[in-house]
Scaffold this active site. Structure first.
Site, PDB file in Angstrom:
ATOM      1  CB  CYS A  86      -0.987  -0.040   1.168  1.00 51.43           C
ATOM      2  SG  CYS A  86      -2.329   1.146   0.992  1.00 51.43           S
ATOM      3  CG  HIS A 203      -3.527  -3.438   3.405  1.00 50.30           C
ATOM      4  ND1 HIS A 203      -2.502  -2.800   4.054  1.00 50.30           N
ATOM      5  CD2 HIS A 203      -4.218  -2.477   2.758  1.00 50.30           C
ATOM      6  CE1 HIS A 203      -2.561  -1.502   3.825  1.00 50.30           C
ATOM      7  NE2 HIS A 203      -3.595  -1.268   3.029  1.00 50.30           N
ATOM      8  CD  GLU A 205      -0.885  -5.384   5.996  1.00 50.51           C
ATOM      9  OE1 GLU A 205      -0.527  -5.998   4.972  1.00 50.51           O
ATOM     10  OE2 GLU A 205      -1.251  -4.199   5.991  1.00 50.51           O
TER      11      GLU A 205
END
Lengths: 252, 90
Positions: A86, A203, A205
């Site tokens: 990002c 993302h 994560e």
């Protein structure tokens, strides 16, 4: 494998990255402050998402000049694995470590939603635990995530097998309807020519725990861990046949 | 008179104005949205609208044009997506 997670003023996905990585066997992740200037002892660098320097001027434009970025550049030049997620992707583009740029979403809105990503190439450090064509469910959260590059750059990316992830629909079609932000050629993630610097807007994560609705992000981190011993590694220089590039318009 | 002129120079330092605009080949959704708003306000004949930014830099010790060009292309604009115009006002 020791991961450095770079923290800039305004980074906000650093803790998520630490949690996701430290939950994986064989991974140890530590924060590195942006004013540090050394990456000694680390095997890979993650530049996490957020709003470094408040996104002032342009996303990533000021973070690029932080002291740690000199070390990141050197680390990348020496072949080290660097992944920008990002805002991290934006910073790597601003720093010239990845081609192209991320501009305002086509619809002007900040988009926070799940997306389906199609793996375009499994022969890479970031995707080797998947297969080309695999669909991953990983969320995006950005206002400036529209990937832009001129036609020459897009063709180079395609021919060099640098496009790793593209926005797709549930059937894996990378068409305009599946493009959340207007990115050229539905591009969600790329790597550099040498194959060791990666950038992606989604993302991973945020998709590492069943509670969050998907664990597909884990596969990308597991890929990073598996890469040093991966038999694919020696074929990395070869370009896998990629799907044909759709008609590209810079102003999608 | 010389004293007065010196005072005047001191009160208005050299200023660099960097205008940054998206390249014509890059989609400018802000410009497109602004064009729509202009039509709603009754300006019926609207061509392309592009939104950029202007950065004013006061330079009390004068301007080094070459240095300003470097700064404008390295930091203030991104040559992949933007063009800039540097103007120095004395």
């Amino acid at each position: 494998m020791n991961f450095a997670v770079i923290r800039f003023p305004g980074s906000n996905c650093d803790q998520d990255c630490l949690l996701a990585l430290n939950a994986l066997p064989g991974a140890t992740a530590k924060v590195v402050w942006h004013k540090d200037s050394s990456l000694a002892g680390f095997d890979a660098v993650i530049i996490p998402g957020g709003f470094s320097y408040g996104d002032y001027l342009r996303c990533g434009a000021i973070a690029r000049f932080s002291p740690i970025m000199q070390a990141v550049k050197k680390f990348a030049e020496d072949g080290g694995t660097v992944v920008g997620i990002c805002n991290g992707f934006q910073i790597l583009c601003e720093a010239g470590l990845l081609p192209g740029a991320l501009v305002r979403n086509r619809g002007l809105h900040f988009i926070c939603e799940s997306t389906t990503l199609r793996v375009e190439r499994h022969n890479s450090a970031l995707t080797n635990a998947t297969w080309t064509g695999t669909l991953l469910n990983i969320p995006i959260a950005h206002g400036e995530g529209c990937y832009f590059a001129d036609d020459t750059t897009l063709r180079d990316l395609h021919h060099n097998g640098q496009i790793l992830l593209r926005y797709a629909d549930a059937q894996g079609r990378t068409n305009a309807a599946a493009n959340p932000n207007g990115s050229c050629a539905n591009i969600a993630g790329i790597r550099n020519r040498a194959g060791n610097v990666f950038g992606l807007m989604p993302h991973p994560e945020r998709a590492c725990d069943p509670l969050l609705g998907s664990t597909d992000g884990k596969i990308l981190f597991q890929s990073l861990l598996a890469w040093p011993a991966s038999p694919l590694r020696k074929h990395d220089a070869e370009n896998l046949p990629a799907s044909p590039l759709p008609p590209v318009s810079a102003s999608l | 008179m010389v004293f007065l002129a010196a005072l005047m120079i001191k009160s208005s330092p050299v200023k660099a104005i960097v205008t940054v605009m998206p390249k014509p080949s890059v989609l400018d959704p802000q410009g497109a949205a602004t064009a729509e708003a202009l039509k709603h306000l009754g300006l019926e004949s609207v061509g392309h609208v592009r939104v950029g930014k202007s950065i004013e830099i006061e330079l009390p010790d004068g301007a080094d044009e070459a240095q300003l060009h470097t700064i404008a292309s390295d930091l203030l604009s991104n040559p992949v997506i933007e063009d800039y115009i540097l103007e120095i006002q004395n």
